[in-house]
Motif scaffolding. Structure first.
Motif, PDB file in Angstrom:
ATOM      1  N   THR A 147      13.400  -9.782   0.313  1.00  0.00           N
ATOM      2  CA  THR A 147      12.303  -9.478  -0.615  1.00  0.00           C
ATOM      3  C   THR A 147      12.045  -7.982  -0.725  1.00  0.00           C
ATOM      4  OG1 THR A 147      10.640  -9.726   1.130  1.00  0.00           O
ATOM      5  CG2 THR A 147      11.172 -11.695  -0.170  1.00  0.00           C
ATOM      6  N   PHE A 148      11.413  -7.594  -1.828  1.00  0.00           N
ATOM      7  CA  PHE A 148      11.005  -6.203  -2.011  1.00  0.00           C
ATOM      8  C   PHE A 148       9.721  -6.144  -2.825  1.00  0.00           C
ATOM      9  CE2 PHE A 148      13.524  -7.143  -5.734  1.00  0.00           C
ATOM     10  CZ  PHE A 148      13.076  -6.328  -6.771  1.00  0.00           C
ATOM     11  N   ALA A 149       9.020  -5.027  -2.694  1.00  0.00           N
ATOM     12  CA  ALA A 149       7.785  -4.776  -3.438  1.00  0.00           C
ATOM     13  C   ALA A 149       8.072  -3.730  -4.499  1.00  0.00           C
ATOM     14  CB  ALA A 149       6.686  -4.294  -2.495  1.00  0.00           C
ATOM     15  N   ILE A 150       7.469  -3.884  -5.676  1.00  0.00           N
ATOM     16  CA  ILE A 150       7.737  -2.982  -6.789  1.00  0.00           C
ATOM     17  C   ILE A 150       6.472  -2.752  -7.604  1.00  0.00           C
ATOM     18  CG2 ILE A 150       8.471  -4.899  -8.275  1.00  0.00           C
ATOM     19  CD1 ILE A 150      10.544  -2.961  -9.521  1.00  0.00           C
ATOM     20  N   THR A 151       6.369  -1.582  -8.194  1.00  0.00           N
ATOM     21  CA  THR A 151       5.219  -1.283  -9.035  1.00  0.00           C
ATOM     22  C   THR A 151       5.153  -2.256 -10.206  1.00  0.00           C
ATOM     23  OG1 THR A 151       6.638   0.388 -10.085  1.00  0.00           O
ATOM     24  CG2 THR A 151       5.007   1.186  -8.513  1.00  0.00           C
ATOM     25  N   PRO A 152       3.951  -2.633 -10.616  1.00  0.00           N
ATOM     26  CA  PRO A 152       3.809  -3.549 -11.752  1.00  0.00           C
ATOM     27  C   PRO A 152       4.092  -2.853 -13.074  1.00  0.00           C
ATOM     28  CG  PRO A 152       1.660  -2.898 -10.945  1.00  0.00           C
ATOM     29  CD  PRO A 152       2.663  -2.326  -9.987  1.00  0.00           C
ATOM     30  N   SER A 153       4.330  -3.644 -14.086  1.00  0.00           N
ATOM     31  CA  SER A 153       4.660  -3.116 -15.405  1.00  0.00           C
ATOM     32  C   SER A 153       3.448  -2.446 -16.049  1.00  0.00           C
ATOM     33  CB  SER A 153       5.152  -4.258 -16.303  1.00  0.00           C
ATOM     34  OG  SER A 153       5.450  -3.802 -17.592  1.00  0.00           O
ATOM     35  N   ALA A 154       3.696  -1.294 -16.698  1.00  0.00           N
ATOM     36  CA  ALA A 154       2.687  -0.601 -17.518  1.00  0.00           C
ATOM     37  C   ALA A 154       1.352  -0.435 -16.803  1.00  0.00           C
ATOM     38  CB  ALA A 154       2.494  -1.348 -18.836  1.00  0.00           C
ATOM     39  N   SER A 155       1.388   0.083 -15.580  1.00  0.00           N
ATOM     40  CA  SER A 155       0.167   0.270 -14.801  1.00  0.00           C
ATOM     41  C   SER A 155       0.002   1.728 -14.405  1.00  0.00           C
ATOM     42  CB  SER A 155       0.197  -0.599 -13.542  1.00  0.00           C
ATOM     43  OG  SER A 155       0.201  -1.969 -13.876  1.00  0.00           O
ATOM     44  N   ASP A 156      -1.228   2.196 -14.450  1.00  0.00           N
ATOM     45  CA  ASP A 156      -1.547   3.566 -14.059  1.00  0.00           C
ATOM     46  C   ASP A 156      -1.479   3.675 -12.537  1.00  0.00           C
ATOM     47  OD1 ASP A 156      -3.313   5.834 -13.178  1.00  0.00           O
ATOM     48  OD2 ASP A 156      -3.444   6.116 -15.343  1.00  0.00           O
ATOM     49  N   TYR A 157      -0.741   4.658 -12.045  1.00  0.00           N
ATOM     50  CA  TYR A 157      -0.548   4.794 -10.607  1.00  0.00           C
ATOM     51  C   TYR A 157      -1.846   5.077  -9.870  1.00  0.00           C
ATOM     52  CZ  TYR A 157       4.251   5.016 -12.156  1.00  0.00           C
ATOM     53  OH  TYR A 157       5.449   4.713 -12.746  1.00  0.00           O
ATOM     54  N   TYR A 158      -2.773   5.769 -10.529  1.00  0.00           N
ATOM     55  CA  TYR A 158      -4.005   6.169  -9.863  1.00  0.00           C
ATOM     56  C   TYR A 158      -5.036   5.047  -9.780  1.00  0.00           C
ATOM     57  CZ  TYR A 158      -2.162  10.903 -10.181  1.00  0.00           C
ATOM     58  OH  TYR A 158      -1.375  12.027 -10.062  1.00  0.00           O
ATOM     59  N   THR A 159      -4.816   3.974 -10.501  1.00  0.00           N
ATOM     60  CA  THR A 159      -5.777   2.871 -10.469  1.00  0.00           C
ATOM     61  C   THR A 159      -5.173   1.579  -9.921  1.00  0.00           C
ATOM     62  OG1 THR A 159      -5.260   2.242 -12.767  1.00  0.00           O
ATOM     63  CG2 THR A 159      -7.058   3.836 -12.422  1.00  0.00           C
ATOM     64  N   MET A 160      -3.902   1.595  -9.553  1.00  0.00           N
ATOM     65  CA  MET A 160      -3.254   0.406  -9.001  1.00  0.00           C
ATOM     66  C   MET A 160      -3.925  -0.023  -7.703  1.00  0.00           C
ATOM     67  SD  MET A 160       0.884   0.547  -9.425  1.00  0.00           S
ATOM     68  CE  MET A 160       1.019   2.051  -8.473  1.00  0.00           C
ATOM     69  N   THR A 161      -3.947  -1.312  -7.463  1.00  0.00           N
ATOM     70  CA  THR A 161      -4.433  -1.856  -6.201  1.00  0.00           C
ATOM     71  C   THR A 161      -3.316  -2.654  -5.538  1.00  0.00           C
ATOM     72  OG1 THR A 161      -5.286  -3.834  -7.296  1.00  0.00           O
ATOM     73  CG2 THR A 161      -6.812  -1.979  -7.011  1.00  0.00           C
ATOM     74  N   ALA A 162      -3.427  -2.838  -4.237  1.00  0.00           N
ATOM     75  CA  ALA A 162      -2.352  -3.481  -3.483  1.00  0.00           C
ATOM     76  C   ALA A 162      -2.083  -4.898  -3.964  1.00  0.00           C
ATOM     77  CB  ALA A 162      -2.698  -3.476  -1.995  1.00  0.00           C
ATOM     78  N   ASP A 163      -3.117  -5.607  -4.425  1.00  0.00           N
ATOM     79  CA  ASP A 163      -2.902  -6.986  -4.868  1.00  0.00           C
ATOM     80  C   ASP A 163      -2.178  -7.062  -6.201  1.00  0.00           C
ATOM     81  OD1 ASP A 163      -5.431  -5.961  -5.971  1.00  0.00           O
ATOM     82  OD2 ASP A 163      -5.596  -7.943  -6.879  1.00  0.00           O
ATOM     83  N   GLU A 164      -2.047  -5.923  -6.902  1.00  0.00           N
ATOM     84  CA  GLU A 164      -1.312  -5.891  -8.166  1.00  0.00           C
ATOM     85  C   GLU A 164       0.184  -5.647  -7.967  1.00  0.00           C
ATOM     86  OE1 GLU A 164      -4.835  -4.147 -11.098  1.00  0.00           O
ATOM     87  OE2 GLU A 164      -3.377  -2.776 -10.205  1.00  0.00           O
ATOM     88  N   ILE A 165       0.565  -5.128  -6.799  1.00  0.00           N
ATOM     89  CA  ILE A 165       1.968  -4.825  -6.526  1.00  0.00           C
ATOM     90  C   ILE A 165       2.771  -6.135  -6.498  1.00  0.00           C
ATOM     91  CG2 ILE A 165       3.602  -3.811  -4.900  1.00  0.00           C
ATOM     92  CD1 ILE A 165       1.718  -1.804  -6.283  1.00  0.00           C
ATOM     93  N   SER A 166       3.884  -6.130  -7.200  1.00  0.00           N
ATOM     94  CA  SER A 166       4.712  -7.334  -7.304  1.00  0.00           C
ATOM     95  C   SER A 166       5.655  -7.447  -6.107  1.00  0.00           C
ATOM     96  CB  SER A 166       5.530  -7.292  -8.593  1.00  0.00           C
ATOM     97  OG  SER A 166       4.690  -7.136  -9.722  1.00  0.00           O
ATOM     98  N   VAL A 167       5.732  -8.626  -5.560  1.00  0.00           N
ATOM     99  CA  VAL A 167       6.676  -8.932  -4.483  1.00  0.00           C
ATOM    100  C   VAL A 167       7.699  -9.912  -5.049  1.00  0.00           C
ATOM    101  CG1 VAL A 167       6.991  -9.931  -2.194  1.00  0.00           C
ATOM    102  CG2 VAL A 167       4.957  -8.547  -2.686  1.00  0.00           C
ATOM    103  N   LEU A 168       8.977  -9.518  -4.987  1.00  0.00           N
ATOM    104  CA  LEU A 168      10.037 -10.299  -5.620  1.00  0.00           C
ATOM    105  C   LEU A 168      11.136 -10.676  -4.627  1.00  0.00           C
ATOM    106  CD1 LEU A 168      10.644  -8.148  -8.841  1.00  0.00           C
ATOM    107  CD2 LEU A 168       8.925  -9.921  -8.496  1.00  0.00           C
ATOM    108  N   LYS A 169      11.853 -11.734  -4.953  1.00  0.00           N
ATOM    109  CA  LYS A 169      13.063 -12.077  -4.226  1.00  0.00           C
ATOM    110  C   LYS A 169      14.213 -11.224  -4.748  1.00  0.00           C
ATOM    111  CE  LYS A 169      12.409 -16.951  -2.932  1.00  0.00           C
ATOM    112  NZ  LYS A 169      12.980 -18.321  -3.096  1.00  0.00           N
ATOM    113  N   GLN A 181       0.826  -1.198   0.000  1.00  0.00           N
ATOM    114  CA  GLN A 181       0.000   0.000   0.000  1.00  0.00           C
ATOM    115  C   GLN A 181       0.864   1.253   0.000  1.00  0.00           C
ATOM    116  OE1 GLN A 181      -3.424   0.206  -0.325  1.00  0.00           O
ATOM    117  NE2 GLN A 181      -2.866   2.363  -0.651  1.00  0.00           N
ATOM    118  N   GLN A 182       1.994   1.192   0.684  1.00  0.00           N
ATOM    119  CA  GLN A 182       2.906   2.339   0.710  1.00  0.00           C
ATOM    120  C   GLN A 182       3.495   2.597  -0.679  1.00  0.00           C
ATOM    121  OE1 GLN A 182       6.249   1.973   3.422  1.00  0.00           O
ATOM    122  NE2 GLN A 182       6.305   4.184   3.756  1.00  0.00           N
ATOM    123  N   VAL A 183       3.730   1.539  -1.447  1.00  0.00           N
ATOM    124  CA  VAL A 183       4.184   1.705  -2.832  1.00  0.00           C
ATOM    125  C   VAL A 183       3.167   2.540  -3.609  1.00  0.00           C
ATOM    126  CG1 VAL A 183       4.563   0.506  -5.020  1.00  0.00           C
ATOM    127  CG2 VAL A 183       5.588  -0.387  -2.923  1.00  0.00           C
TER     128      VAL A 183
END
Length: 212
Positions: free
Chosen positions: A39-61, A9-11
């Motif tokens: 691990t880290f969280a990162i914005t998803p590819s080609a996504s509008d910042y104003y419509t992103m939801t927390a479940d779309e945020i990518s969590v990676l190793k 959500q902070q992302v």
């Protein structure tokens, strides 16, 4: 809400704040926040910042960039952010922008020397420039990685944009805003030196445009 959910959500909140300030636009730019040592969280590819939801945020190793969570694929710049987070274990946030003035400066293919004393406390004495490489490539990530030192807090990427980082999200965002100010001041000072004697009216117009 657990720690990972809070950081996801902070992302989103940070991306919206930066977009409102004009540092992110459309789907351009991206940011990553550390969750823990692995691990880290990162914005998803080609996504509008104003419509992103927390479940779309990518969590990676961090180790291999494998995706652990998130309904969308991670930003193509995931390798770039991982290099920063791995180089600085105390770094919490890494932000890549196409902010207008600092990005324009990257076209000059030179490091930005910081002349203002207050700006130096945030940016260091100089912001280095990484050689050009296509977006989302290991080539670009490695170009930047070679310039990551204790006294650097941001890196320019030729013909592309910038990446800034900090021990907190707030610190990383401060680097973003201060870098834009420093680049603006460089252009203003350079233009004033070169044109004030020959065309004072022109320099006034340019300074007004840079002041926004």
């Amino acid at each position: 809400m657990n720690q990972t959910q809070q950081i996801c959500q902070q992302v989103i909140d940070t991306a919206i704040t930066l977009a409102n300030q004009g540092f992110l636009a459309g789907t351009g730019g991206n940011l990553a926040l550390r969750i823990d040592a692995e691990t880290f969280a990162i914005t998803p590819s080609a996504s509008d910042y104003y419509t992103m939801t927390a479940d779309e945020i990518s969590v990676l190793k961090l180790a291999d960039l494998s995706q652990l969570a998130g309904s969308k694929p991670a930003s193509v710049e995931k390798g770039l952010h991982a290099k920063v987070l791995l180089a600085f274990p105390d770094c919490q946030a890494s932000i890549h922008t196409h902010q207008p003035i600092a990005s324009a400066f990257t076209l000059l293919n030179q490091a930005l020397t910081i002349s203002d004393a207050k700006h130096r406390t945030i940016l260091g004495n100089q912001v280095p420039i990484a050689g050009y490489a296509p977006s989302g490539t290991s080539w670009l990530a490695n170009n930047v990685a070679r310039l990551l030192h204790e006294d650097t807090h941001a890196c320019l990427m030729r013909n592309h944009g910038v990446i800034c980082w900090g021990k907190t999200v707030e610190e990383a965002c401060q680097v973003v805003t201060t870098l834009e100010k420093a680049a603006r001041e460089w252009f203003q000072n350079t233009l004033h030196t070169r044109t004030s004697r020959s065309n004072p009216a022109l320099i006034d117009q340019i300074q007004q445009a840079l002041a926004g």
